[in-house]
Design an enzyme around this catalytic site. Structure first.
Site, PDB file in Angstrom:
ATOM      1  N   GLY A  11     -11.242   2.286   7.459  1.00  0.00           N
ATOM      2  CA  GLY A  11     -11.329   1.870   6.058  1.00  0.00           C
ATOM      3  C   GLY A  11     -11.526   0.369   5.932  1.00  0.00           C
ATOM      4  N   VAL A  24     -17.193 -15.354  14.761  1.00  0.00           N
ATOM      5  CA  VAL A  24     -18.515 -15.877  15.099  1.00  0.00           C
ATOM      6  C   VAL A  24     -18.473 -17.388  15.305  1.00  0.00           C
ATOM      7  CG1 VAL A  24     -20.867 -16.228  14.236  1.00  0.00           C
ATOM      8  CG2 VAL A  24     -19.745 -14.000  13.966  1.00  0.00           C
ATOM      9  N   ARG A  72     -16.680   6.186  10.541  1.00  0.00           N
ATOM     10  CA  ARG A  72     -15.788   6.915  11.437  1.00  0.00           C
ATOM     11  C   ARG A  72     -16.641   7.762  12.374  1.00  0.00           C
ATOM     12  NH1 ARG A  72     -10.871   5.946   9.045  1.00  0.00           N
ATOM     13  NH2 ARG A  72     -10.875   5.633   6.780  1.00  0.00           N
ATOM     14  N   SER A  73     -16.148   7.960  13.591  1.00  0.00           N
ATOM     15  CA  SER A  73     -16.955   8.679  14.572  1.00  0.00           C
ATOM     16  C   SER A  73     -16.091   9.621  15.399  1.00  0.00           C
ATOM     17  CB  SER A  73     -17.667   7.687  15.505  1.00  0.00           C
ATOM     18  OG  SER A  73     -18.333   8.372  16.547  1.00  0.00           O
ATOM     19  N   GLY A 102      -7.624  -0.711  11.629  1.00  0.00           N
ATOM     20  CA  GLY A 102      -6.258  -0.222  11.658  1.00  0.00           C
ATOM     21  C   GLY A 102      -5.921   0.464  12.963  1.00  0.00           C
ATOM     22  N   ASP A 103      -4.873   1.297  12.942  1.00  0.00           N
ATOM     23  CA  ASP A 103      -4.402   1.878  14.201  1.00  0.00           C
ATOM     24  C   ASP A 103      -5.416   2.829  14.832  1.00  0.00           C
ATOM     25  OD1 ASP A 103      -4.110   3.873  12.316  1.00  0.00           O
ATOM     26  OD2 ASP A 103      -2.057   4.377  12.842  1.00  0.00           O
ATOM     27  N   GLY A 104      -6.192   3.530  14.012  1.00  0.00           N
ATOM     28  CA  GLY A 104      -7.238   4.388  14.572  1.00  0.00           C
ATOM     29  C   GLY A 104      -8.280   3.578  15.317  1.00  0.00           C
ATOM     30  N   THR A 125      -6.274  -3.776   7.333  1.00  0.00           N
ATOM     31  CA  THR A 125      -6.025  -2.581   6.533  1.00  0.00           C
ATOM     32  C   THR A 125      -5.171  -2.956   5.336  1.00  0.00           C
ATOM     33  OG1 THR A 125      -4.846  -0.462   6.447  1.00  0.00           O
ATOM     34  CG2 THR A 125      -4.150  -2.011   8.131  1.00  0.00           C
ATOM     35  N   ASP A 127      -3.089  -1.097   4.001  1.00  0.00           N
ATOM     36  CA  ASP A 127      -1.842  -0.337   4.061  1.00  0.00           C
ATOM     37  C   ASP A 127      -0.669  -1.151   4.613  1.00  0.00           C
ATOM     38  OD1 ASP A 127      -3.367   1.789   3.172  1.00  0.00           O
ATOM     39  OD2 ASP A 127      -3.690   2.586   5.190  1.00  0.00           O
ATOM     40  N   ASP A 129       0.444  -1.240   7.571  1.00  0.00           N
ATOM     41  CA  ASP A 129       1.246  -0.272   8.310  1.00  0.00           C
ATOM     42  C   ASP A 129       1.162  -0.432   9.827  1.00  0.00           C
ATOM     43  OD1 ASP A 129      -1.382   0.512   8.597  1.00  0.00           O
ATOM     44  OD2 ASP A 129      -1.032   2.622   8.193  1.00  0.00           O
ATOM     45  N   ARG A 171      -1.502   5.282   2.639  1.00  0.00           N
ATOM     46  CA  ARG A 171      -1.405   6.359   3.625  1.00  0.00           C
ATOM     47  C   ARG A 171       0.048   6.782   3.748  1.00  0.00           C
ATOM     48  NH1 ARG A 171      -4.077   5.895   9.572  1.00  0.00           N
ATOM     49  NH2 ARG A 171      -2.410   4.365   9.704  1.00  0.00           N
ATOM     50  N   ARG A 211      19.297   3.617 -24.299  1.00  0.00           N
ATOM     51  CA  ARG A 211      19.672   2.275 -24.746  1.00  0.00           C
ATOM     52  C   ARG A 211      18.534   1.579 -25.504  1.00  0.00           C
ATOM     53  NH1 ARG A 211      19.008   0.678 -19.046  1.00  0.00           N
ATOM     54  NH2 ARG A 211      17.386  -0.952 -18.913  1.00  0.00           N
ATOM     55  N   GLU A 222       1.176   7.070  -2.178  1.00  0.00           N
ATOM     56  CA  GLU A 222       0.464   8.333  -1.981  1.00  0.00           C
ATOM     57  C   GLU A 222       1.072   9.187  -0.869  1.00  0.00           C
ATOM     58  OE1 GLU A 222      -3.575   7.710  -0.823  1.00  0.00           O
ATOM     59  OE2 GLU A 222      -3.074   6.475   0.910  1.00  0.00           O
ATOM     60  N   TYR A 249      -9.678   3.869  -4.931  1.00  0.00           N
ATOM     61  CA  TYR A 249     -10.399   2.937  -4.068  1.00  0.00           C
ATOM     62  C   TYR A 249     -10.625   1.566  -4.673  1.00  0.00           C
ATOM     63  CZ  TYR A 249     -11.119   6.639  -0.718  1.00  0.00           C
ATOM     64  OH  TYR A 249     -10.899   7.613   0.217  1.00  0.00           O
ATOM     65  N   ARG A 252      -9.229  -1.231  -2.537  1.00  0.00           N
ATOM     66  CA  ARG A 252      -9.879  -1.737  -1.332  1.00  0.00           C
ATOM     67  C   ARG A 252     -10.908  -2.818  -1.623  1.00  0.00           C
ATOM     68  NH1 ARG A 252     -11.691   3.065   2.678  1.00  0.00           N
ATOM     69  NH2 ARG A 252      -9.658   3.983   3.138  1.00  0.00           N
TER      70      ARG A 252
END
Length: 319
Positions: A11, A24, A72-73, A102-104, A125, A127, A129, A171, A211, A222, A249, A252
């Protein structure tokens, strides 16, 4: 280390472009050539690789998203896919790779390092996280987006005297909801790391209504579940009218904040330094405003912990 590659994966998050820029320009400053990889690991396998110069990253520090694009692959998760990626890097003479994600994404970097190809991870990310770092690139920008939404929703909540539930991304982590809820003055913050009895949430809403409180804001991560389901339960239990806003989204996107631009610049540059020093299989991070780096295996096996002191404070301030 004569040539390095850089890619963004998973993401997108605001601040990825400043991180790319830092990689760079830091590399070129040290007379190291840089090759960009479009579309993450998929692009790496496909050979979607091009040389970058100083001008390649001009006028991007203020832009959200990622100029290298992301994808993603499933193929890259296989040995064959990883070998294909390594062959492409050898073909282009790339000696090391910087992975922003991220972690992935880090798991991909971990696999390449295990196969003898040096990689450094940069945490990007919204998140927040990832273990080993206080903040990830994009979290601060997303947080400010959520806060702005809470402020706007509060205006209409006041006008109509309703309870509003705002669902954030994150997440399985509650950082966005917690930080936004505390800074936005939410009456309740619902996060996956800390279960609160549903009756306590309802009792707090009813006490406020009794009151004379005209509206309430609940921020829900989420990872807890559907805000719509949660809103239906509250209405049935309390009789209070509820409305739900799922931010989705929009969290993001947007121009990265100064905080994210500085963080991305520092982490991107540090990643280049590690490769030049001959290090591999590391992740860069920030703790107490100091740059740190950890073995990526250690990071992937560790658990991110939320600041429960902040959570307890939010409950104390929402009485």
């Amino acid at each position: 280390m004569k040539r390095i590659g850089v890619l963004t994966s998973g993401g997108d998050s605001p601040g990825m472009n400043p991180a790319i820029r830092a990689v760079v320009r830091k590399a070129i400053y040290h007379n190291v050539e840089v090759f960009g990889v479009r579309y993450g690991y998929q692009g790496l396998m496909d050979g979607n690789i091009f040389q970058m110069d100083l001008g390649s990253v001009g006028d991007i520090i203020h832009r959200g998203g990622t100029m290298l694009f992301s994808a993603r692959s499933e193929e890259f998760k296989t040995d064959e896919g990883q070998e294909k990626a390594i062959e492409q890097m050898k073909k282009h003479g790339i000696d090391g790779l910087i992975v922003i994600g991220g972690d992935g994404s880090f798991r991909g970097a971990q696999k390449l390092t295990e196969k003898g190809f040096p990689c450094i991870g940069v945490p990007g990310t919204i998140d927040n996280d990832i273990a080993g770092t206080d903040f990830t690139i994009g979290f601060d920008t997303a947080l400010n987006t959520v806060i702005e939404a809470i402020d706007r929703v509060r205006d209409t909540a006041t006008s109509h005297e309703r309870t509003y539930i705002i669902e954030t991304m994150g997440r399985n982590a509650g950082d966005l909801a917690l930080w936004a809820g505390l800074s936005g003055g939410a009456e309740s913050i619902i996060i996956p790391e800390k279960e609160e009895p549903f009756t306590d949430i309802c009792d707090r809403l009813v006490r406020g209504h009794q009151r004379g409180k005209k509206h309430s804001i609940i921020v829900l991560a989420e990872g807890v579940g559907s805000a719509f389901d949660f809103g239906d339960r509250i209405t049935k239990e309390t009789g209070l009218e509820t409305r739900v806003t799922v931010l989705g989204y929009i969290q993001r996107g947007g121009s990265p904040t100064a905080q994210d631009r500085v963080l991305a610049s520092r982490l991107g540059a540090k990643a280049v330094e590690l490769l030049i020093e001959g290090k591999e299989g590391r992740m860069v991070g920030i703790q107490n405003n100091h740059l740190v780096d950890y073995d990526i295996n250690e990071i992937l096996s560790a658990k991110h912990h939320i600041n429960l002191d902040m959570y307890n404070l939010s409950k104390q301030l929402s009485i």
